[in-house]
Enzyme design. Structure first.
Site, mmCIF file in Angstrom:
data_model
loop_
_atom_site.group_PDB
_atom_site.id
_atom_site.type_symbol
_atom_site.label_atom_id
_atom_site.label_comp_id
_atom_site.label_asym_id
_atom_site.label_seq_id
_atom_site.Cartn_x
_atom_site.Cartn_y
_atom_site.Cartn_z
ATOM 1 N N TYR A 186 0.914 -1.197 0.014
ATOM 2 C CA TYR A 186 0.079 0.041 -0.013
ATOM 3 C C TYR A 186 0.917 1.150 -0.381
ATOM 4 O O TYR A 186 0.453 2.170 -0.257
ATOM 5 C CB TYR A 186 -0.842 0.114 1.405
ATOM 6 N N LYS B 271 -0.913 -14.133 2.953
ATOM 7 C CA LYS B 271 -1.022 -14.767 1.663
ATOM 8 C C LYS B 271 0.452 -15.627 1.799
ATOM 9 O O LYS B 271 1.279 -15.416 0.636
ATOM 10 C CB LYS B 271 -1.098 -14.014 0.529
ATOM 11 N N ASP C 226 -7.619 -14.879 0.720
ATOM 12 C CA ASP C 226 -8.603 -15.366 -0.459
ATOM 13 C C ASP C 226 -9.819 -16.007 0.372
ATOM 14 O O ASP C 226 -11.039 -15.817 0.322
ATOM 15 C CB ASP C 226 -8.344 -15.933 -1.530
ATOM 16 N N ASP D 225 -6.862 -2.647 4.034
ATOM 17 C CA ASP D 225 -7.598 -1.477 3.269
ATOM 18 C C ASP D 225 -8.899 -2.524 2.405
ATOM 19 O O ASP D 225 -10.049 -1.611 2.594
ATOM 20 C CB ASP D 225 -6.886 -0.902 2.178
#
Ligand code: NAI
Length: 340
Positions: A124, A171, A204, A228
């Site tokens: 980010y 992840k 996910d 976010d």
């Protein structure tokens, strides 16, 4: 006691929703000397910089700010002032409670969880460069220092707020080094908090689980970009962005702002829902020790929702921003008269 608080009305719907919140805070009897500053495009035009020093020093001095959303141009133009501000003040913990309100049509009326988002690094940060025309690199920086402190913050937050579980979202199956480091530190730090359950979810799967069975989550901790995205997803579970508050916390100060942005599609019409920034303001009041005023203002806000007569358009009502604030102020006064 008089409080000195920096006020950044912001862009788009920002001035409409922050002024509604200021009215409610003052009606709750909190004595505030507001120091008002501009950031972003407005500051660029006036001072030639998007992040003027006087705004930063005001927050450093006051140690607390209420901030409306600041617009960031898409795909061009200046870098995010929101990111710049969080970095300049090292506001490393972004705390975003997600709790359904009475009478608001939503998927999960019982939902009550908290997202703790790392606020200073990760993808980010927007550290990007063109390698050769047509090839761009975007750098994801994850450090032991920032990961350790956000995870520790999440566990301490859980313990201090009677929460039972912290879930790390990552992840690490694909980003084995960066998210792998975050996850290793998560389990290392979790050993200091044996009373709080610790588990993890790959992002996910976590998105799907949040939509299908969100009640399994309590506190979720994650790097910046994941936080976010999941914040908006969770706002959708409780009725929309108009209801999701947040706090950016660091050692040098705290900036309270809603999860949502400047909503250019409805700006200037006086119809935005001020609840998210109001609830951020209530977090701010508790942060500065004005717990009683926060309780009273929250009680009045909940009563307005429970009554269901004054709802803004995003929630299916017809009430405008200022009238919604007036309804809360009226309830505050009625409660005070009843208690006297
Ligand atoms: P957004 O959050 O401003 O709006 C998304 C949708 O939600 C729009 O349809 C909007 O009308 C609605 N919405 C948002 N807040 C609402 C409220 N209080 N009441 C009723 N409806 C509301 O997201 P978008 O359009 O992607 O971003 C607009 C600008 O805001 C961009 O320049 C972005 O960079 C900036 N932004 C700033 C943030 C901050 O200052 N912390 C956070 C997110 C975006």
């Amino acid at each position: 006691m008089k409080h000195n608080i920096t006020l950044i009305p912001g862009d788009g719907i920002g001035p409409e929703i922050t002024s509604a919140t200021v009215r409610i805070i003052e009606a709750a009897g909190v004595d505030v000397e507001w120091s008002t500053h501009i950031l972003g495009a407005q500051a660029q035009e006036k001072y030639g910089t998007t992040l003027p020093d006087d705004a930063i020093s005001s927050i450093r001095q006051n140690k607390v700010a209420l901030k409306g959303p600041i617009m960031t141009p898409v795909g061009k133009g200046f870098t995010s002032v929101n990111v710049g501000l969080r970095k300049a003040l090292d506001l490393y913990a972004n705390v975003r409670p997600v709790k359904a309100l009475p009478n608001v049509p939503c998927r999960y009326p019982e939902l009550d969880l908290v997202i703790v988002r790392e606020n200073t690094e990760g993808l980010y940060s927007g550290i990007e460069h063109v390698v050769v025309p047509g090839v761009v690199e975007s750098l994801k920086v994850i450090t032991e220092k920032a990961s350790r402190r956000i995870v520790k913050y999440a566990f301490e937050f859980a313990r201090d707020n009677g929460r039972r579980k912290v879930t790390a979202v990552h992840k690490a199956n694909i980003m084995k080094l960066s998210d792998g480091l975050f996850l290793d530190l998560f389990y290392e730090v979790s050993k200091d908090f044996p009373d709080i359950e610790a588990d993890d979810k790959i992002i996910d799967n976590c998105c799907m689980q949040l939509v299908m069975r969100p009640e399994q989550f309590d506190v979720l901790v994650m790097e910046n970009l994941y936080g976010d995205i999941l914040s908006d997803l969770c706002a959708g579970l409780i009725g929309g962005l108009g209801l999701a508050p947040g706090a950016n916390i660091g050692e040098q100060g705290a900036v309270f702002e809603a999860v949502h942005g400047s909503a250019p599609d409805i700006a200037g019409q006086g119809i935005a829902n001020p609840t998210a920034i109001l609830m951020s303001g209530l977090m701010m009041l508790r942060h500065i020790g004005e717990n009683d005023a926060a309780e009273r203002a929250e009680k009045a806000m909940l009563a307005v929702f429970a009554e269901g007569k004054y709802l803004t358009r995003d929630l299916g009502g017809t009430t405008n921003t200022a009238d919604f604030a007036s309804a809360i102020i009226e309830k505050l006064r009625a409660n005070e008269t009843a208690a006297a």
